[in-house]
Scaffold this motif. Structure first.
Motif, PDB file in Angstrom:
ATOM      1  N   ARG A  22       0.825  -1.231  -0.161  1.00  0.00           N
ATOM      2  CA  ARG A  22      -0.117   0.105   0.003  1.00  0.00           C
ATOM      3  C   ARG A  22       0.807   1.253  -0.053  1.00  0.00           C
ATOM      4  N   ARG A  23       1.859   1.055  -0.883  1.00  0.00           N
ATOM      5  CA  ARG A  23       2.730   2.369  -1.054  1.00  0.00           C
ATOM      6  C   ARG A  23       2.463   3.380  -2.155  1.00  0.00           C
ATOM      7  N   ASN A  24       1.635   3.268  -3.098  1.00  0.00           N
ATOM      8  CA  ASN A  24       1.642   4.071  -4.133  1.00  0.00           C
ATOM      9  C   ASN A  24       0.194   4.035  -4.740  1.00  0.00           C
ATOM     10  N   GLU A  25      -0.117   4.902  -5.973  1.00  0.00           N
ATOM     11  CA  GLU A  25      -1.396   5.053  -6.519  1.00  0.00           C
ATOM     12  C   GLU A  25      -1.823   3.679  -7.372  1.00  0.00           C
ATOM     13  N   ASP A  26      -0.716   2.942  -7.921  1.00  0.00           N
ATOM     14  CA  ASP A  26      -0.899   1.844  -8.717  1.00  0.00           C
ATOM     15  C   ASP A  26      -1.765   0.796  -7.443  1.00  0.00           C
ATOM     16  N   GLN A  27      -0.952   0.443  -6.466  1.00  0.00           N
ATOM     17  CA  GLN A  27      -1.211  -0.619  -5.516  1.00  0.00           C
ATOM     18  C   GLN A  27      -2.845  -0.060  -5.017  1.00  0.00           C
ATOM     19  N   ALA A  28      -2.977   0.928  -4.932  1.00  0.00           N
ATOM     20  CA  ALA A  28      -4.190   1.684  -4.284  1.00  0.00           C
ATOM     21  C   ALA A  28      -5.342   1.074  -5.343  1.00  0.00           C
ATOM     22  N   VAL A  29      -5.170   1.668  -6.529  1.00  0.00           N
ATOM     23  CA  VAL A  29      -6.161   1.180  -7.758  1.00  0.00           C
ATOM     24  C   VAL A  29      -6.268  -0.226  -7.792  1.00  0.00           C
ATOM     25  N   ALA A  30      -5.197  -0.891  -7.732  1.00  0.00           N
ATOM     26  CA  ALA A  30      -5.353  -2.274  -7.844  1.00  0.00           C
ATOM     27  C   ALA A  30      -6.199  -3.006  -6.548  1.00  0.00           C
ATOM     28  N   PHE A  31      -5.958  -2.249  -5.308  1.00  0.00           N
ATOM     29  CA  PHE A  31      -6.864  -2.770  -4.265  1.00  0.00           C
ATOM     30  C   PHE A  31      -8.322  -2.325  -4.766  1.00  0.00           C
ATOM     31  N   ILE A  32      -8.556  -1.165  -4.895  1.00  0.00           N
ATOM     32  CA  ILE A  32      -9.987  -0.816  -5.122  1.00  0.00           C
ATOM     33  C   ILE A  32     -10.539  -1.742  -6.000  1.00  0.00           C
ATOM     34  N   PHE A  33     -10.235  -2.010  -7.379  1.00  0.00           N
ATOM     35  CA  PHE A  33     -10.832  -2.778  -8.336  1.00  0.00           C
ATOM     36  C   PHE A  33     -11.011  -4.231  -7.664  1.00  0.00           C
ATOM     37  N   ASN A  34      -9.947  -4.573  -6.945  1.00  0.00           N
ATOM     38  CA  ASN A  34     -10.279  -6.030  -6.154  1.00  0.00           C
ATOM     39  C   ASN A  34     -11.226  -5.863  -5.153  1.00  0.00           C
ATOM     40  N   LEU A  35     -11.474  -4.991  -4.372  1.00  0.00           N
ATOM     41  CA  LEU A  35     -12.557  -4.535  -3.484  1.00  0.00           C
ATOM     42  C   LEU A  35     -13.722  -4.530  -4.006  1.00  0.00           C
ATOM     43  N   MET A  36     -13.839  -3.927  -5.441  1.00  0.00           N
ATOM     44  CA  MET A  36     -15.202  -3.771  -5.885  1.00  0.00           C
ATOM     45  C   MET A  36     -15.806  -5.382  -6.579  1.00  0.00           C
ATOM     46  N   ASN A  37     -14.710  -6.230  -6.701  1.00  0.00           N
ATOM     47  CA  ASN A  37     -15.119  -7.676  -7.033  1.00  0.00           C
ATOM     48  C   ASN A  37     -15.560  -8.293  -5.819  1.00  0.00           C
ATOM     49  N   ARG A  38     -14.748  -8.296  -4.689  1.00  0.00           N
ATOM     50  CA  ARG A  38     -15.067  -8.824  -3.441  1.00  0.00           C
ATOM     51  C   ARG A  38     -16.059  -8.511  -2.688  1.00  0.00           C
ATOM     52  N   ARG A  39     -16.270  -6.855  -2.438  1.00  0.00           N
ATOM     53  CA  ARG A  39     -17.234  -6.401  -1.667  1.00  0.00           C
ATOM     54  C   ARG A  39     -18.305  -5.488  -2.411  1.00  0.00           C
ATOM     55  N   PRO A  40     -18.945  -5.856  -3.387  1.00  0.00           N
ATOM     56  CA  PRO A  40     -19.642  -4.897  -4.172  1.00  0.00           C
ATOM     57  C   PRO A  40     -20.571  -3.851  -3.389  1.00  0.00           C
ATOM     58  N   GLU A  41     -20.995  -4.426  -2.442  1.00  0.00           N
ATOM     59  CA  GLU A  41     -22.044  -3.744  -1.470  1.00  0.00           C
ATOM     60  C   GLU A  41     -21.330  -2.287  -0.980  1.00  0.00           C
ATOM     61  N   ILE A  42     -20.113  -2.068  -0.815  1.00  0.00           N
ATOM     62  CA  ILE A  42     -19.576  -0.971  -0.568  1.00  0.00           C
ATOM     63  C   ILE A  42     -19.732   0.120  -1.546  1.00  0.00           C
ATOM     64  N   PHE A  43     -19.760  -0.151  -2.668  1.00  0.00           N
ATOM     65  CA  PHE A  43     -19.969   0.680  -3.783  1.00  0.00           C
ATOM     66  C   PHE A  43     -21.471   1.132  -4.291  1.00  0.00           C
ATOM     67  N   GLN A  44     -22.433   0.796  -3.370  1.00  0.00           N
ATOM     68  CA  GLN A  44     -23.754   0.798  -3.730  1.00  0.00           C
ATOM     69  C   GLN A  44     -24.395   2.199  -3.529  1.00  0.00           C
ATOM     70  N   PHE A  45     -23.724   3.126  -2.945  1.00  0.00           N
ATOM     71  CA  PHE A  45     -24.209   4.570  -2.612  1.00  0.00           C
ATOM     72  C   PHE A  45     -23.481   5.428  -3.691  1.00  0.00           C
ATOM     73  N   LYS A  46     -24.290   6.728  -3.746  1.00  0.00           N
ATOM     74  CA  LYS A  46     -23.860   7.714  -4.706  1.00  0.00           C
ATOM     75  C   LYS A  46     -22.457   8.338  -4.278  1.00  0.00           C
ATOM     76  N   TYR A  47     -21.745   8.438  -4.991  1.00  0.00           N
ATOM     77  CA  TYR A  47     -20.323   9.372  -4.920  1.00  0.00           C
ATOM     78  C   TYR A  47     -20.371  10.615  -5.504  1.00  0.00           C
ATOM     79  N   ARG A  48     -19.926  11.354  -5.170  1.00  0.00           N
ATOM     80  CA  ARG A  48     -19.901  12.815  -5.585  1.00  0.00           C
ATOM     81  C   ARG A  48     -19.021  12.881  -7.033  1.00  0.00           C
ATOM     82  N   LYS A  49     -18.105  12.059  -6.782  1.00  0.00           N
ATOM     83  CA  LYS A  49     -17.159  12.051  -8.018  1.00  0.00           C
ATOM     84  C   LYS A  49     -17.207  10.611  -8.388  1.00  0.00           C
ATOM     85  N   ASN A  50     -16.109  10.087  -9.310  1.00  0.00           N
ATOM     86  CA  ASN A  50     -15.855   8.827  -9.714  1.00  0.00           C
ATOM     87  C   ASN A  50     -15.481   8.045  -8.273  1.00  0.00           C
ATOM     88  N   PRO A  51     -16.308   6.825  -8.096  1.00  0.00           N
ATOM     89  CA  PRO A  51     -15.982   6.311  -6.838  1.00  0.00           C
ATOM     90  C   PRO A  51     -14.197   5.890  -6.735  1.00  0.00           C
TER      91      PRO A  51
END
Length: 82
Positions: A22-51
């Motif tokens: 968890r050192r840089n942006e690339d790792q953070a983006v990979a984490f986010i997309f992995n999390l989207m697949n594993r825990r989609p319920e986290i992304f079910q509300f409206k974000y003001r910007k791109n989630p």
């Protein structure tokens, strides 16, 4: 799940990773997309910007992202203002 709960869950998962993953942006983006697949319920509300961009700001608050990605305003970092 509301944004405040989602932010808490995301940050808890992020902190569970070893520091070397968890050192840089690339790792953070990979984490986010992995999390989207594993825990989609986290992304079910409206974000003001791109989630992905919003969450990236949460994960790496000290990174110098372009203004359109993450401003230094409270809206990006404080889920209570969204």
């Amino acid at each position: 799940m509301n944004q405040k709960s989602a932010r808490k869950a995301i940050l808890e998962e992020w902190e569970r990773l070893p520091a070397e993953r968890r050192r840089n942006e690339d790792q953070a983006v990979a984490f986010i997309f992995n999390l989207m697949n594993r825990r989609p319920e986290i992304f079910q509300f409206k974000y003001r910007k791109n989630p992905v961009e919003t969450i990236l700001c949460w994960l790496l608050p000290n990174e110098p992202f372009p203004e359109e990605k993450c401003s230094s305003t409270k809206a990006c970092h404080d889920p209570g203002t969204a």
